[in-house]
Structures are given as C-alpha cells and as structure tokens.
Design a protein around this motif. Structure first.
Motif, PDB file in Angstrom:
ATOM      1  N   GLU A 181       0.829  -1.213   0.000  1.00 40.15           N
ATOM      2  CA  GLU A 181       0.000   0.000   0.000  1.00 40.15           C
ATOM      3  C   GLU A 181       0.859   1.257   0.000  1.00 40.15           C
ATOM      4  OE1 GLU A 181      -2.457  -0.639   3.410  1.00 40.15           O
ATOM      5  OE2 GLU A 181      -3.971  -1.771   2.290  1.00 40.15           O
ATOM      6  N   ALA A 182       2.034   1.176   0.643  1.00 46.42           N
ATOM      7  CA  ALA A 182       2.956   2.318   0.632  1.00 46.42           C
ATOM      8  C   ALA A 182       3.459   2.584  -0.784  1.00 46.42           C
ATOM      9  CB  ALA A 182       4.125   2.049   1.569  1.00 46.42           C
ATOM     10  N   LYS A 183       3.602   1.512  -1.578  1.00 46.83           N
ATOM     11  CA  LYS A 183       4.009   1.684  -2.980  1.00 46.83           C
ATOM     12  C   LYS A 183       2.910   2.403  -3.767  1.00 46.83           C
ATOM     13  CE  LYS A 183       6.915  -2.482  -3.128  1.00 46.83           C
ATOM     14  NZ  LYS A 183       7.078  -3.831  -3.728  1.00 46.83           N
ATOM     15  N   ILE A 184       1.647   2.072  -3.440  1.00 43.11           N
ATOM     16  CA  ILE A 184       0.524   2.753  -4.101  1.00 43.11           C
ATOM     17  C   ILE A 184       0.555   4.242  -3.772  1.00 43.11           C
ATOM     18  CG2 ILE A 184      -1.992   2.949  -4.210  1.00 43.11           C
ATOM     19  CD1 ILE A 184      -2.152  -0.061  -3.660  1.00 43.11           C
ATOM     20  N   GLU A 185       0.740   4.565  -2.502  1.00 45.81           N
ATOM     21  CA  GLU A 185       0.787   5.966  -2.078  1.00 45.81           C
ATOM     22  C   GLU A 185       1.932   6.708  -2.768  1.00 45.81           C
ATOM     23  OE1 GLU A 185       0.667   6.684   2.097  1.00 45.81           O
ATOM     24  OE2 GLU A 185      -1.032   5.347   2.441  1.00 45.81           O
ATOM     25  N   LEU A 201      -3.187  -0.700 -10.082  1.00 42.34           N
ATOM     26  CA  LEU A 201      -4.157  -1.795 -10.131  1.00 42.34           C
ATOM     27  C   LEU A 201      -3.491  -3.127  -9.786  1.00 42.34           C
ATOM     28  CD1 LEU A 201      -6.165  -0.803 -13.339  1.00 42.34           C
ATOM     29  CD2 LEU A 201      -6.971  -0.716 -10.969  1.00 42.34           C
ATOM     30  N   LYS A 202      -2.260  -3.321 -10.247  1.00 47.83           N
ATOM     31  CA  LYS A 202      -1.524  -4.544  -9.942  1.00 47.83           C
ATOM     32  C   LYS A 202      -1.255  -4.645  -8.439  1.00 47.83           C
ATOM     33  CE  LYS A 202       2.971  -6.730 -10.880  1.00 47.83           C
ATOM     34  NZ  LYS A 202       3.583  -6.455  -9.584  1.00 47.83           N
ATOM     35  N   TYR A 203      -0.823  -3.537  -7.851  1.00 51.79           N
ATOM     36  CA  TYR A 203      -0.569  -3.534  -6.411  1.00 51.79           C
ATOM     37  C   TYR A 203      -1.860  -3.807  -5.627  1.00 51.79           C
ATOM     38  CZ  TYR A 203       4.103  -1.488  -7.156  1.00 51.79           C
ATOM     39  OH  TYR A 203       5.398  -1.261  -7.528  1.00 51.79           O
TER      40      TYR A 203
END
Length: 517
Positions: free
Chosen positions: A114-118, A145-147
């Motif tokens: 989730e940190a990668k999404i942010e 979307l993959k994350y």
C-alpha cells in the motif's frame, strides 16, 4: 520506512520528556508493553474520555452509561466464546528466537504494498498538479491496479485461512511472500500455533477453594450481562444503547508500537440494542456517526479510512474498522461491528435467565440484535499525540517543536507568564491563575526568558500563553499568545476567560459533528 521509525522514536521520546507517557516501573527496568500516563498524559486521556462520553451518552437521549466490574463470573467468558476462540496465531523465528503474530506479519507486508501505491499517487500528483484526478488515476493506472490486486488477494487468502483455522496455509503464505524476521532477516520459521490471550487469576482466601477467574479481555460483556438491569431500571425502549469506559487485559505475546498494543489498556465501547432485521441500517448509521466524531477533532479526513473485515468474528454479520494514519502506517483505531443476537442469546443459554425485550409495538418478545462501536482510548491518545507533534521552520530560519493538540483536549489550556520575577508582576500573574483556574486547567511559569517559556509551552501542547508585563499593572491588559499561529494581542484580564472559552469549549467542537460533510 526508516523515516517512519525515526518519527515514531521522536513521538515516544517527546511523550516522556513532556510528562505524557512513561515506562511502568521504570526504576526496576519496567515491564514490557505496560505504560504509565504521567501528569500531562493523565489530563489528555481524561479529556479524550470526556469528549467521547459527552458525544456518546450526554448527546443521545437513548444511550446511558455504566461502570461494570473487571472481575466477572468465569462462565461469562465461556458464553462469550473467549475461552474457546480468543486466540492469536503465533509464529517463531528459529534464528532470532523472537515470536510474532502471523497475521500481523502478513498485514505489515500488505502495508508495504500500500505504501508503494501511495508513492505512485504522490508522484502522479506532483507531475500533473491541479489537473490530477486521484480517483481516476487509482482506477486506471496499471501499476496501481496490480498492487491493489496483489494486496487484496493476500488479505483474502489470510482471512480464509484464519476462518478455517488452516494454520499450515498461514505459514505457507508467509513463506510464499518471502517475509523475513524483522530482527534477523531470516526466513527460518516454525509452524503457526494458536495462543489464548486471557489472563488467569483466582478468587478466594484458600488455594483449595479459590475460583478460577479471568481479567476481562474486553468491556462489552459487562454491558451484555447488565442488559436487563439497565433496560428495566431505566425503562429503556429499543433502540437504545449502553456505553462504558474501562480497563481490559490481554496477554499480548507480541506487544509493540508503544501504547498502540498493550497488555493493560482502556476501551470506550457502546452496545446499541435494536430489533432483529434492522442491523444493516444501524450499522451504517454508526459507521457514519463515529467517523463524524473523529473528524470533529480536525485531524484531516485524509488520515482516516474504513476497512471492511474479510474475516468476520464468530459473533458478527458485518464489521469495519476506522483506520488512522499512525507514524507506522494505517492501523485500526475503532471497530464498528454488527454482533447479531450472539451475545445475549448465549448468555441466556448459559445462565438459564431470559434476556429478552418485550416490544410493545410488535407485541412480542425477542432477543435484541446489537451494533457495537469500540475504540481503544490508548490508541486514540496515540493517534492524537503523534499527529500533533510537528517540527516547524519559522520565517527567520529558526525552528520550533510544537504539539498541536486539539485545544479542546489539551491538558493545560493556558500558561501564565510574568515577564520578570519582580515589580509586582508575579503577584498579578498569580491573581490571573486564581481567576482562571475555576474554569480551565492553567499553569504558572516564571523560569527562563519569556521566549524560552513560549517554546516550552509550545512543545507541551498548551494552546495559550498569557504574558504579564509592566503595562498590565497600569491598564490590566496582558499579551495573549496563540500556540498554533504565534499571533499575539492585548486582551483585558476580565476578557481572558471568554477568549479561552471560545477556543476550548467542548460544545463548539462537538457541534462540528452536525455539520454536513
């Protein structure tokens, strides 16, 4: 991640330095995951408790409060399911010899995704500026979307495995995700095992006749066993609620993150009794109402989110958490649960006593359904304190540490500072203390230069400083300084109480809950 850890260390250090939270029994090297609230911490905790109680009990005609005992008959915990089902899945690392909650290891792995999404969102926002549409980006960006798909699949699998008590698959998931021990970096894991979290104790003068008891692991059961007492004595009509604030105890093997997860903690819970079949409506009502309460404190909607449970507790037909952005990521702050009639039904079964309500409109008896709101007071304390602690660079290039606590909750509302310790200034300052102390928690401070005193009060979270100078002796005006803006203005001594009241009045803060979102 390193910055998060550094920020959190600053929170813990500041809490001790300014009299908020300290290690319990520190002179004896303390107890793991047990903490004491010092002078400022006790005040802040009391104010949070009162803010919740007023919103929950005082402002709702159909909600009343109780204070049930910590010790309860042991059959209570058999009926509630805690004896058989109140377990955590634990896993040991063979190299570090450290024990971890298996589900938390997986959730921490998901938090990194989730940190990668942010990070992707932040990069896009910087790139596109005012034209950036976050919702559209989240719904269309292939990497995001993959994350999202990856994290969702992990959480769903974990939920299924825990629900089926397939602990072998929980271990397999940890191994497939290549999760390492945070201490040793090793992937050398034991099997996952269940561990009951209740503290046992005994009641009685003799070891031969003593009864085995438990320290309560939650406050909710004290409400359920008192359902009929409250309903009859208060002539309560469904729907109605019973609220309680009190201590609970859990033998957390993996207690960590300061006061976020402790062995002795305090809960603020409300059980709302309703007609069977109306639980969906009331569940949504309390989700909305509780979020409004949190937002009334002004800590920003971007720091809260709902998280629907994939794995439901044995008593629930719906459950969601209000998560807050702590220094270590989004974590559970409050739970809203639709508990069905499990609790009252089971207590009726185990006690042999009817715990039913006669509904005069339907002209029938039934076991009420329940919607619960449950918030950890200690977690709320940590959310407020960690969000409030800020390092600020000023216009002149200097910096200050400021604890921007919501003024309504601040332990000390105002500090009274004589400019110097002579010429009658301390005497007038003490007169102001005596004037204000009936309405507010105030503090007298005369040590050091006034600028250093301002910084000290900023770091302690005091919303106002009142400086008494020589002009005060002539016209009975003082300098009122605001913590957040550092604005200063002359105010008459007689008007001080009104100025402070305007900023700290609980009524005005709570009325924000009635404002449209």
């Amino acid at each position: 991640m390193a910055k998060q850890e550094d920020d959190f260390r600053k929170v813990i250090s500041h809490a001790k330095e300014y009299g908020y939270v300290v290690q319990s029994s520190e002179i004896y090297d303390g107890l793991s995951a047990v903490y004491d609230y010092a002078q400022n911490g006790a005040e802040l905790k009391k104010n949070i408790r009162e803010y919740w109680w007023k919103a929950m009990v005082q402002l709702n005609e159909n909600i009343v409060g109780i204070d049930a005992a910590i010790f309860m008959h042991p059959t209570t915990w058999k009926a509630s399911g805690h004896v058989d089902a109140f377990n955590d899945p634990l896993i040991d690392n063979k190299d570090s010899k450290k024990r971890y909650r298996a589900d938390v290891l997986v959730e921490d792995h998901v938090a990194k995704i989730e940190a990668k999404i942010e990070k992707e969102v932040a990069k896009a926002a910087k790139r596109f500026g005012d034209a950036f549409d976050q919702d559209q980006f989240m719904a269309t960006n292939p990497r995001v979307l993959k994350y999202q798909e990856e994290s969702q699949a992990i959480i769903q699998r974990l939920a299924r495995s825990l629900e089926k008590e397939d602990l072998a698959d929980v271990k397999a998931l940890i191994e497939e995700l290549e999760i390492v021990c945070p201490l040793s970096g090793s992937r050398n894991w034991t099997d996952v095992k269940q561990f009951n979290l209740m503290f046992g104790t005994k009641l009685g003068a003799s070891a031969d006749t003593a009864m085995d008891l438990y320290l309560r692991p939650e406050t909710a059961q004290g409400i359920f066993v008192n359902f009929l007492n409250v309903q009859k004595s208060g002539r309560m009509k469904i729907p109605f609620g019973i609220a309680q604030v009190g201590k609970a105890f859990r033998n957390e093997i993996v207690a960590r993150q300061f006061i976020f997860r402790m062995r002795e903690f305090e809960q603020m819970e409300m059980q709302f009794f309703i007609r069977p079949g109306s639980q969906k409506e009331w569940y949504e009502h309390w989700k909305e109402a509780r979020m409004k309460w949190h937002l009334s404190l002004g800590m920003g909607p971007e720091n809260y989110r709902f998280h629907d449970h994939e794995k439901l507790a044995h008593y629930a037909d719906a459950a969601a958490d209000i998560e807050f952005r702590f220094p270590f990521g989004f974590k559970e702050l409050e739970g809203i649960h639709s508990r069905t009639d499990f609790d009252l039904g089971n207590h009726e079964k185990y006690s042999g006593k009817k715990l039913q309500y006669f509904d005069p409109e339907l002209e029938e008896h039934y076991v009420p359904y329940v919607v619960e709101t449950s918030i950890g007071l200690d977690r709320m304390f940590l959310a407020i304190f960690s969000h409030a602690l800020q390092e600020e660079t000023l216009e002149d290039g200097s910096s200050r540490t400021v604890l921007r606590l919501p003024a309504v909750l601040a332990p000390t509302k105002a500090a009274i500072l004589p400019l110097i310790k002579r010429d009658g200034l301390p005497e007038l300052a003490h007169e102001i203390v005596d004037l204000l102390k009936w309405d507010f928690n105030v503090q007298y401070d005369e040590k050091d230069a006034v600028g250093r005193r301002y910084r000290r009060q900023d770091a302690a979270g005091t919303p106002f400083c009142i400086t008494v100078d020589h002009q005060s002796l002539e016209d009975r005006t003082v300098t009122l300084r605001y913590r957040d803006t550092m604005e200063q203005k002359r105010v008459s001594i007689d008007a001080l109480a009104a100025h402070i009241h305007q900023e700290v009045d609980m009524k005005q803060w709570l009325q924000r809950m009635e404002q449209p979102a």
